[in-house]
Design a protein around this motif. Structure first.
Motif, PDB file in Angstrom:
ATOM      1  N   ARG A  70       1.512  11.336  -7.516  1.00 42.03           N
ATOM      2  CA  ARG A  70       0.693  11.891  -6.434  1.00 42.03           C
ATOM      3  C   ARG A  70       0.553  10.841  -5.338  1.00 42.03           C
ATOM      4  O   ARG A  70       0.351   9.675  -5.609  1.00 42.03           O
ATOM      5  CB  ARG A  70      -0.704  12.263  -6.931  1.00 42.03           C
ATOM      6  N   LEU A  71       0.663  11.282  -4.092  1.00 40.76           N
ATOM      7  CA  LEU A  71       0.514  10.393  -2.945  1.00 40.76           C
ATOM      8  C   LEU A  71      -0.752  10.750  -2.202  1.00 40.76           C
ATOM      9  O   LEU A  71      -0.926  11.883  -1.771  1.00 40.76           O
ATOM     10  CB  LEU A  71       1.708  10.533  -1.993  1.00 40.76           C
ATOM     11  N   ASP A  72      -1.620   9.771  -2.072  1.00 39.45           N
ATOM     12  CA  ASP A  72      -2.809   9.929  -1.245  1.00 39.45           C
ATOM     13  C   ASP A  72      -2.417   9.406   0.131  1.00 39.45           C
ATOM     14  O   ASP A  72      -2.137   8.216   0.281  1.00 39.45           O
ATOM     15  CB  ASP A  72      -3.963   9.120  -1.825  1.00 39.45           C
ATOM     16  N   PRO A  73      -2.352  10.274   1.155  1.00 36.89           N
ATOM     17  CA  PRO A  73      -1.907   9.829   2.481  1.00 36.89           C
ATOM     18  C   PRO A  73      -2.725   8.663   3.037  1.00 36.89           C
ATOM     19  O   PRO A  73      -2.257   7.907   3.865  1.00 36.89           O
ATOM     20  CB  PRO A  73      -2.068  11.065   3.360  1.00 36.89           C
ATOM     21  N   ARG A  74      -3.957   8.499   2.568  1.00 33.04           N
ATOM     22  CA  ARG A  74      -4.801   7.400   3.062  1.00 33.04           C
ATOM     23  C   ARG A  74      -4.581   6.110   2.298  1.00 33.04           C
ATOM     24  O   ARG A  74      -4.955   5.044   2.753  1.00 33.04           O
ATOM     25  CB  ARG A  74      -6.271   7.802   2.965  1.00 33.04           C
ATOM     26  N   GLY A  75      -3.955   6.185   1.098  1.00 30.34           N
ATOM     27  CA  GLY A  75      -3.819   4.995   0.287  1.00 30.34           C
ATOM     28  C   GLY A  75      -2.404   4.596  -0.050  1.00 30.34           C
ATOM     29  O   GLY A  75      -2.169   3.510  -0.557  1.00 30.34           O
ATOM     30  N   GLY A  76      -1.446   5.459   0.197  1.00 31.40           N
ATOM     31  CA  GLY A  76      -0.064   5.128  -0.095  1.00 31.40           C
ATOM     32  C   GLY A  76       0.265   5.268  -1.566  1.00 31.40           C
ATOM     33  O   GLY A  76      -0.467   5.874  -2.335  1.00 31.40           O
ATOM     34  N   LEU A  77       1.377   4.679  -1.955  1.00 25.05           N
ATOM     35  CA  LEU A  77       1.867   4.778  -3.322  1.00 25.05           C
ATOM     36  C   LEU A  77       2.655   3.520  -3.651  1.00 25.05           C
ATOM     37  O   LEU A  77       3.438   3.038  -2.830  1.00 25.05           O
ATOM     38  CB  LEU A  77       2.787   6.003  -3.470  1.00 25.05           C
ATOM     39  N   VAL A  78       2.452   3.005  -4.848  1.00 21.34           N
ATOM     40  CA  VAL A  78       3.209   1.856  -5.332  1.00 21.34           C
ATOM     41  C   VAL A  78       3.983   2.308  -6.569  1.00 21.34           C
ATOM     42  O   VAL A  78       3.400   2.880  -7.487  1.00 21.34           O
ATOM     43  CB  VAL A  78       2.287   0.668  -5.692  1.00 21.34           C
ATOM     44  N   VAL A  79       5.291   2.090  -6.561  1.00 18.63           N
ATOM     45  CA  VAL A  79       6.139   2.393  -7.709  1.00 18.63           C
ATOM     46  C   VAL A  79       6.564   1.063  -8.313  1.00 18.63           C
ATOM     47  O   VAL A  79       7.125   0.225  -7.616  1.00 18.63           O
ATOM     48  CB  VAL A  79       7.379   3.217  -7.295  1.00 18.63           C
ATOM     49  N   GLU A  80       6.259   0.885  -9.592  1.00 15.14           N
ATOM     50  CA  GLU A  80       6.655  -0.334 -10.298  1.00 15.14           C
ATOM     51  C   GLU A  80       7.580   0.048 -11.434  1.00 15.14           C
ATOM     52  O   GLU A  80       7.427   1.108 -12.049  1.00 15.14           O
ATOM     53  CB  GLU A  80       5.426  -1.057 -10.856  1.00 15.14           C
TER      54      GLU A  80
END
Length: 140
Positions: free
Chosen positions: A47-57
């Motif tokens: 899920r992507l929160d447009p206000r918080g971004g996304l980190v994929v590790e």
């Protein structure tokens, strides 16, 4: 040591028959391990929160290169298809333990836009198959 059976060949003339023996050479290098690409975080569904971004590790071979491509796919109007828009392309190098991180920052997009992340790792002549992650927007 593994030896395949002796295979006699039909003689071409009245001469003695010929034989072929295939062997695996002792000390031959084993096949290199298959290159892997594993997404560790976040857990699925993404899920992507447009206000918080996304980190994929994730994890792959030590010092391997990981190519990431992120596309935004806006919702399609009724009876139409949607066209993906490239947001980012990035190549990162895994650390000595094989860990890597891709960050997708804040995004402004039309409500209902989904994101597709394509990942591939390469290490020398080896590469993984492309992994595609579907990231849905946070509802609300």
């Amino acid at each position: 040591m593994m030896v395949t059976p002796v295979v006699p060949l039909a003689p071409a003339s009245a001469q003695a028959s010929s034989q072929v023996v295939a062997t695996r050479a002792m000390g031959a290098a084993p096949a290199p391990p298959r290159l892997l690409l594993e997404v560790l975080r976040p857990s699925f569904p993404l899920r992507l929160d447009p206000r918080g971004g996304l980190v994929v590790e994730g994890r792959t071979a030590p010092h391997a290169l990981v190519q990431a491509r992120v596309d935004a796919v806006p919702p399609a109007p009724a009876g139409r298809t949607s066209v993906a828009q490239l947001l980012m392309e990035e190549t990162v190098q895994a650390d000595a333990d094989g860990n890597f991180r891709i960050t997708l920052g804040l995004q402004r997009a039309m409500r209902g836009t989904r994101y597709e992340i394509a990942l591939r790792a390469t290490d020398g002549a080896q590469s993984t198959a492309e992994q595609r992650l579907l990231v849905l927007p946070v509802q609300g």
